[in-house]
Design an enzyme around this catalytic site. Sequence first.
Site, PDB file in Angstrom:
ATOM      1  N   HIS A 155       9.542   2.387  -2.252  1.00 15.88           N
ATOM      2  CA  HIS A 155       9.089   1.406  -3.252  1.00 15.88           C
ATOM      3  C   HIS A 155       8.746   2.172  -4.529  1.00 15.88           C
ATOM      4  O   HIS A 155       8.350   3.341  -4.465  1.00 15.88           O
ATOM      5  CB  HIS A 155       7.844   0.729  -2.681  1.00 15.88           C
ATOM      6  CG  HIS A 155       7.326  -0.434  -3.462  1.00 15.88           C
ATOM      7  ND1 HIS A 155       6.606  -0.299  -4.620  1.00 15.88           N
ATOM      8  CD2 HIS A 155       7.399  -1.773  -3.219  1.00 15.88           C
ATOM      9  CE1 HIS A 155       6.254  -1.497  -5.061  1.00 15.88           C
ATOM     10  NE2 HIS A 155       6.724  -2.411  -4.240  1.00 15.88           N
ATOM     11  N   ASP A 167       3.228   5.761   3.228  1.00 15.92           N
ATOM     12  CA  ASP A 167       3.033   4.462   2.589  1.00 15.92           C
ATOM     13  C   ASP A 167       3.130   3.412   3.691  1.00 15.92           C
ATOM     14  O   ASP A 167       4.225   3.057   4.140  1.00 15.92           O
ATOM     15  CB  ASP A 167       4.118   4.267   1.523  1.00 15.92           C
ATOM     16  CG  ASP A 167       4.113   2.871   0.929  1.00 15.92           C
ATOM     17  OD1 ASP A 167       3.371   2.007   1.427  1.00 15.92           O
ATOM     18  OD2 ASP A 167       4.872   2.648  -0.038  1.00 15.92           O
ATOM     19  N   GLN A 180       4.004  -1.811   4.451  1.00 17.44           N
ATOM     20  CA  GLN A 180       4.766  -2.775   5.250  1.00 17.44           C
ATOM     21  C   GLN A 180       4.510  -2.632   6.743  1.00 17.44           C
ATOM     22  O   GLN A 180       4.953  -3.464   7.520  1.00 17.44           O
ATOM     23  CB  GLN A 180       6.270  -2.604   4.987  1.00 17.44           C
ATOM     24  CG  GLN A 180       6.693  -2.986   3.590  1.00 17.44           C
ATOM     25  CD  GLN A 180       6.491  -4.460   3.295  1.00 17.44           C
ATOM     26  OE1 GLN A 180       6.578  -5.314   4.182  1.00 17.44           O
ATOM     27  NE2 GLN A 180       6.213  -4.777   2.042  1.00 17.44           N
ATOM     28  N   LYS A 226      -1.047  -7.587   2.290  1.00 13.55           N
ATOM     29  CA  LYS A 226       0.144  -7.601   3.158  1.00 13.55           C
ATOM     30  C   LYS A 226      -0.279  -7.736   4.625  1.00 13.55           C
ATOM     31  O   LYS A 226       0.533  -7.695   5.535  1.00 13.55           O
ATOM     32  CB  LYS A 226       0.937  -6.319   2.980  1.00 13.55           C
ATOM     33  CG  LYS A 226       1.279  -6.034   1.525  1.00 13.55           C
ATOM     34  CD  LYS A 226       2.703  -5.663   1.334  1.00 13.55           C
ATOM     35  CE  LYS A 226       2.947  -5.168  -0.075  1.00 13.55           C
ATOM     36  NZ  LYS A 226       3.875  -6.013  -0.810  1.00 13.55           N
ATOM     37  N   CYS A 233      11.466  -3.851  -6.097  1.00 15.82           N
ATOM     38  CA  CYS A 233      10.785  -2.617  -6.530  1.00 15.82           C
ATOM     39  C   CYS A 233      11.377  -1.396  -5.829  1.00 15.82           C
ATOM     40  O   CYS A 233      10.644  -0.478  -5.440  1.00 15.82           O
ATOM     41  CB  CYS A 233       9.279  -2.689  -6.294  1.00 15.82           C
ATOM     42  SG  CYS A 233       8.472  -3.939  -7.286  1.00 15.82           S
TER      43      CYS A 233
HETATM   44  N1  PLP Z   1       4.912   0.267  -0.861  1.00 18.15           N
HETATM   45  C1  PLP Z   1       5.597  -0.645  -0.181  1.00 18.15           C
HETATM   46  C2  PLP Z   1       6.500  -0.208   0.942  1.00 18.15           C
HETATM   47  C3  PLP Z   1       5.493  -1.992  -0.518  1.00 18.15           C
HETATM   48  O1  PLP Z   1       6.174  -2.914   0.156  1.00 18.15           O
HETATM   49  C4  PLP Z   1       4.639  -2.363  -1.577  1.00 18.15           C
HETATM   50  C5  PLP Z   1       4.566  -3.779  -2.014  1.00 18.15           C
HETATM   51  O2  PLP Z   1       5.513  -4.517  -1.890  1.00 18.15           O
HETATM   52  C6  PLP Z   1       3.911  -1.369  -2.235  1.00 18.15           C
HETATM   53  C7  PLP Z   1       4.079  -0.062  -1.853  1.00 18.15           C
HETATM   54  C8  PLP Z   1       2.957  -1.701  -3.337  1.00 18.15           C
HETATM   55  O3  PLP Z   1       1.902  -2.445  -2.815  1.00 18.15           O
HETATM   56  P1  PLP Z   1       0.804  -3.074  -3.805  1.00 18.15           P
HETATM   57  O4  PLP Z   1       1.587  -3.801  -4.852  1.00 18.15           O
HETATM   58  O5  PLP Z   1       0.006  -3.969  -2.925  1.00 18.15           O
HETATM   59  O6  PLP Z   1       0.016  -1.942  -4.373  1.00 18.15           O
END
Ligand code: PLP
Length: 416
Positions: A133, A210, A213, A236, A374
């Site tokens: 992401h 990270d 998900q 999430k 993203c």
């Molecule tokens: N990393 C992953 C794999 C994600 O799916 C997301 C959000 O879709 C993020 C990071 C960023 O999360 P946040 O926007 O809640 O900070």
Amino acid sequence: MNTATAANKPLFDAKRIREDFPILSEPLDQGMRLSYLDNAATTQKPLHVICASDDYYRHANANVHRAIHALSQRATRAYEGARDRLVDFLGAGSRAEIIYTRGTTDGINLVAQCYARPRLKPGDEILVTELEHHSNIVPWQIAAEATGARLVVVPVEDDGSVTQAAFESRLSDRTVIACIAHISNALGTVLPVAEMIAAAHARGVPVLVDGAQAVAHMSVDVRALDADFYVMSAHKLFGPTGIGALYGKRELLEDMPVYQGGGDMIETVSFEGTTWNELPYRFEAGTPNIAGAAAFGAALEYLDGIDLAAVAAHEHRLLEKATAAMAGIDGLRIIGTAPGKAATISFVMDGVHAHDIGTLLDESGVAIRTGHHCAMPLMTRFGVPATARASFAMYNNDEDVDALIKGLESVARIFG
Ligand code: PLP
């Protein structure tokens, strides 16, 4: 309220779980049923979480830590109680290792600025994978640009997987940190993070995972994984927006310079010199998101009564059913078919823009996401500007899959 304990989880009951989420039974315009399949973007909230936020403002609203009156004590209990739940939920070693953040993005930026940046020198390397992401790419690019370091990218295979061999071959004597998704938001690929962490550690490289998900779909134990840093967002995980958590190994956090300055993160302040509070408060400057923490704690309490292994099995059945049905739709191609993937399906359809798929499905109450998710480098890897993505959560059911397939058949007919 769900009162079952982690040791005594009730059988997974998808129907009952669905009823816990008020928005899912609220008809859309013209009385249409909602099939919410945009869970990778954000999850819906159970009544227990909604009430926790409301309860906090009705019965406990005050600032935390700094007062001894009754409301402040209630607020502090809600705020710190949620931290205790996070320690259990993630398997952390202590409260000192759980730092509240604004979410996954904020947690990664904190580690990039406070752990990586002071250590990076020109020519050093930061390892990321091609499916990350933007939140797990851009903070590292910012740190690299400021220090003369560079990003090294582990490639994604044609099926959307990232192999252990590819990961290991990109580790080098210059690698300062490896930053990997636990589950890809765009494809659903589950990365072998435990093996990757072991390989990185064998070369003395710490790993940030990270977990944005992963946390809603599998049990996570940061100490069993031996992750150095693990980041997540409450929204999430059936919790509120605007709050998340960073797990960091205590010895690494102890050794990091502070992030932001302000109230609560200090021990003493004088014009001659300021000293820092202990962990975790040293990384939590200013009045925090107290209502968010109370609701985050309620989400964890709710999940405490649910068997995540049964959730994964339920979602997997829906994934298989949807995947099999989509194979029969003319011109539809699924991107990301890695073995053991999570219940997220990214796809394209010949001659149809992803946004048109999303718009047409929305007309029948099916909410999916379209775009680059993203993950623009990943879209480039697969040679598409965008995909349509259906992502499942524990409250989805066969009716949702049927609505998705019916909608897609109609898109295929219109554009066929
Ligand atoms: N990393 C992953 C794999 C994600 O799916 C997301 C959000 O879709 C993020 C990071 C960023 O999360 P946040 O926007 O809640 O900070």
